[in-house]
Design an enzyme around this catalytic site. Sequence first.
Site, PDB file in Angstrom:
ATOM      1  N   ALA A   9       0.805  -1.231   0.000  1.00 12.28           N
ATOM      2  CA  ALA A   9       0.000   0.000   0.000  1.00 12.28           C
ATOM      3  C   ALA A   9       0.839   1.282   0.000  1.00 12.28           C
ATOM      4  CB  ALA A   9      -0.961  -0.005   1.189  1.00 12.28           C
ATOM      5  N   SER A  10       2.096   1.180  -0.422  1.00 11.99           N
ATOM      6  CA  SER A  10       2.934   2.393  -0.433  1.00 11.99           C
ATOM      7  C   SER A  10       2.659   3.276  -1.643  1.00 11.99           C
ATOM      8  CB  SER A  10       4.420   2.011  -0.387  1.00 11.99           C
ATOM      9  OG  SER A  10       4.739   1.193  -1.487  1.00 11.99           O
ATOM     10  N   ASP A  62       7.775  -8.436   3.406  1.00 11.85           N
ATOM     11  CA  ASP A  62       7.716  -8.982   2.048  1.00 11.85           C
ATOM     12  C   ASP A  62       6.631 -10.057   2.093  1.00 11.85           C
ATOM     13  OD1 ASP A  62       7.993 -10.543  -0.201  1.00 11.85           O
ATOM     14  OD2 ASP A  62      10.190 -10.548  -0.173  1.00 11.85           O
ATOM     15  N   VAL A  63       5.502  -9.780   1.462  1.00 11.52           N
ATOM     16  CA  VAL A  63       4.363 -10.690   1.625  1.00 11.52           C
ATOM     17  C   VAL A  63       4.540 -12.033   0.908  1.00 11.52           C
ATOM     18  CG1 VAL A  63       2.583  -8.985   2.232  1.00 11.52           C
ATOM     19  CG2 VAL A  63       3.063  -9.467  -0.185  1.00 11.52           C
ATOM     20  N   ASN A  89      -3.397  -6.781  -2.013  1.00 11.02           N
ATOM     21  CA  ASN A  89      -3.202  -5.929  -3.188  1.00 11.02           C
ATOM     22  C   ASN A  89      -1.804  -6.037  -3.795  1.00 11.02           C
ATOM     23  OD1 ASN A  89      -3.603  -3.237  -4.805  1.00 11.02           O
ATOM     24  ND2 ASN A  89      -1.776  -2.922  -3.535  1.00 11.02           N
ATOM     25  N   SER A 141      -7.104  -9.609 -11.636  1.00  8.70           N
ATOM     26  CA  SER A 141      -6.892  -8.779 -12.833  1.00  8.70           C
ATOM     27  C   SER A 141      -7.696  -9.361 -13.982  1.00  8.70           C
ATOM     28  CB  SER A 141      -5.412  -8.787 -13.210  1.00  8.70           C
ATOM     29  OG  SER A 141      -5.221  -8.284 -14.514  1.00  8.70           O
ATOM     30  N   TYR A 154       1.924 -13.727 -14.816  1.00 10.59           N
ATOM     31  CA  TYR A 154       0.973 -12.822 -14.155  1.00 10.59           C
ATOM     32  C   TYR A 154      -0.456 -13.366 -14.251  1.00 10.59           C
ATOM     33  CZ  TYR A 154      -1.234  -8.277 -13.072  1.00 10.59           C
ATOM     34  OH  TYR A 154      -1.965  -7.263 -12.508  1.00 10.59           O
ATOM     35  N   ILE A 187      -5.635   0.409 -15.347  1.00  5.02           N
ATOM     36  CA  ILE A 187      -5.758   1.467 -14.333  1.00  5.02           C
ATOM     37  C   ILE A 187      -4.488   2.321 -14.333  1.00  5.02           C
ATOM     38  CG2 ILE A 187      -6.323   1.942 -11.901  1.00  5.02           C
ATOM     39  CD1 ILE A 187      -8.450   0.205 -13.395  1.00  5.02           C
TER      40      ILE A 187
HETATM   41  P1  NAD Z   1       2.084  -0.697  -8.205  1.00  2.78           P
HETATM   42  O1  NAD Z   1       3.341  -1.292  -8.779  1.00  2.78           O
HETATM   43  O2  NAD Z   1       1.903   0.768  -8.262  1.00  2.78           O
HETATM   44  O3  NAD Z   1       1.895  -1.169  -6.687  1.00  2.78           O
HETATM   45  C1  NAD Z   1       2.186  -2.468  -6.259  1.00  2.78           C
HETATM   46  C2  NAD Z   1       2.600  -2.396  -4.819  1.00  2.78           C
HETATM   47  O4  NAD Z   1       2.941  -3.697  -4.345  1.00  2.78           O
HETATM   48  C3  NAD Z   1       3.849  -1.514  -4.597  1.00  2.78           C
HETATM   49  O5  NAD Z   1       3.617  -0.642  -3.509  1.00  2.78           O
HETATM   50  C4  NAD Z   1       4.937  -2.535  -4.269  1.00  2.78           C
HETATM   51  O6  NAD Z   1       5.963  -2.030  -3.433  1.00  2.78           O
HETATM   52  C5  NAD Z   1       4.116  -3.600  -3.573  1.00  2.78           C
HETATM   53  N1  NAD Z   1       4.842  -4.872  -3.522  1.00  2.78           N
HETATM   54  C6  NAD Z   1       5.452  -5.517  -4.535  1.00  2.78           C
HETATM   55  N2  NAD Z   1       6.039  -6.637  -4.077  1.00  2.78           N
HETATM   56  C7  NAD Z   1       5.775  -6.707  -2.744  1.00  2.78           C
HETATM   57  C8  NAD Z   1       6.095  -7.628  -1.727  1.00  2.78           C
HETATM   58  N3  NAD Z   1       6.817  -8.726  -1.985  1.00  2.78           N
HETATM   59  N4  NAD Z   1       5.684  -7.381  -0.468  1.00  2.78           N
HETATM   60  C9  NAD Z   1       4.962  -6.270  -0.173  1.00  2.78           C
HETATM   61  N5  NAD Z   1       4.609  -5.361  -1.111  1.00  2.78           N
HETATM   62  C10 NAD Z   1       5.011  -5.583  -2.380  1.00  2.78           C
HETATM   63  O7  NAD Z   1       0.905  -1.431  -8.932  1.00  2.78           O
HETATM   64  P2  NAD Z   1      -0.681  -1.162  -8.912  1.00  2.78           P
HETATM   65  O8  NAD Z   1      -1.060  -0.906 -10.311  1.00  2.78           O
HETATM   66  O9  NAD Z   1      -1.077  -0.244  -7.851  1.00  2.78           O
HETATM   67  O10 NAD Z   1      -1.167  -2.655  -8.583  1.00  2.78           O
HETATM   68  C11 NAD Z   1      -1.827  -3.024  -7.392  1.00  2.78           C
HETATM   69  C12 NAD Z   1      -2.502  -4.354  -7.622  1.00  2.78           C
HETATM   70  O11 NAD Z   1      -3.477  -4.222  -8.654  1.00  2.78           O
HETATM   71  C13 NAD Z   1      -1.536  -5.453  -8.088  1.00  2.78           C
HETATM   72  O12 NAD Z   1      -1.902  -6.683  -7.501  1.00  2.78           O
HETATM   73  C14 NAD Z   1      -1.787  -5.500  -9.573  1.00  2.78           C
HETATM   74  O13 NAD Z   1      -1.455  -6.757 -10.125  1.00  2.78           O
HETATM   75  C15 NAD Z   1      -3.271  -5.207  -9.630  1.00  2.78           C
HETATM   76  N6  NAD Z   1      -3.756  -4.714 -10.922  1.00  2.78           N
HETATM   77  C16 NAD Z   1      -3.308  -3.526 -11.430  1.00  2.78           C
HETATM   78  C17 NAD Z   1      -3.801  -3.102 -12.667  1.00  2.78           C
HETATM   79  C18 NAD Z   1      -3.379  -1.802 -13.296  1.00  2.78           C
HETATM   80  O14 NAD Z   1      -3.796  -1.521 -14.421  1.00  2.78           O
HETATM   81  N7  NAD Z   1      -2.600  -0.965 -12.640  1.00  2.78           N
HETATM   82  C19 NAD Z   1      -4.705  -3.908 -13.367  1.00  2.78           C
HETATM   83  C20 NAD Z   1      -5.122  -5.103 -12.816  1.00  2.78           C
HETATM   84  C21 NAD Z   1      -4.646  -5.494 -11.584  1.00  2.78           C
END
Ligand code: NAD
Length: 246
Positions: A9-10, A62-63, A89, A141, A154, A187
């Site tokens: 959630a950062s 690290d999840v 997430n 997704s 993915y 998104i």
């Molecule tokens: P993003 O890359 O902006 O955010 C992902 C977050 O996950 C980051 O804060 C990252 O530091 C964190 N992360 C990664 N590995 C980690 C770990 N091992 N432990 C803890 N945190 C970890 O991406 P986003 O677009 O905000 O994506 C969020 C979610 O939505 C993801 O699951 C992504 O697959 C999904 N999603 C995104 C989209 C899109 O279009 N952006 C579409 C479909 C699904």
Amino acid sequence: MATAIITGASQGIGACIAKRLAKDGFDVVINHYPSDSDREKALAVAEECRTYGVKAECIAADVSKFDQCEAMVKQIKADFGSIDALVNNAGITKDTLLARMKEEDYDAVIAVNQKSVYNMMKHVCSVMMKQRHGRIVNVSSVAGLYGNPGQVNYSASKAAIIGMTKTVAKEFGSRNITCNAVAPGFIHTPMTDVLSEELKNKMLAQVALGRYGEPEEIASVVSFLVSENASYVTGQVIEISGGLSM
Ligand code: NAD
């Protein structure tokens, strides 16, 4: 006060969900990847959450690591008393066509996107079971529903989350724990900002609403799913894609 934990959630969608749930009145736990830059961003998200008058705490973990999830859940239980909502997430991409995909890139995406959901649900469900109340939302997704070239790893991880969601909904329904998934389309976030203009335009051509979604439009559906308004919704996958596939 109810407590929600949001993984990864950062930034991006996770940060937006944390702020929305804080606005809804949840105390929030902002999980972030254990790095200095993620910590800094998570602290800023927490500060914004606190403006809604709720408690907000950042926890590094690290999840993809079972032990780190276990320790995080223990800490939340000690600091907040209950865990009412879990939003899985955190996610990464390592895209390339199957012919070129390295084993380590397949394994890494499965570990962060899929194993993490097992790690978190395993530990959080035992807390929720004792409370006889809980809401889980897993971020899948459209790639998990329809597949996407260059995303074998993915789409496998995101399809798996859907099976896990339905199974947990069935296993824990009698304990008043709901488990649903959201399947975002394209998104606007750091994850999609890196795509080429050509690919972005190609994707947009398939979207009925003709535009990218905003992270707030994912957060509003998650807000509904963790609320009392969704008390009879479980095991469902809600596509939030602007009408990508109809
Ligand atoms: P993003 O890359 O902006 O955010 C992902 C977050 O996950 C980051 O804060 C990252 O530091 C964190 N992360 C990664 N590995 C980690 C770990 N091992 N432990 C803890 N945190 C970890 O991406 P986003 O677009 O905000 O994506 C969020 C979610 O939505 C993801 O699951 C992504 O697959 C999904 N999603 C995104 C989209 C899109 O279009 N952006 C579409 C479909 C699904």
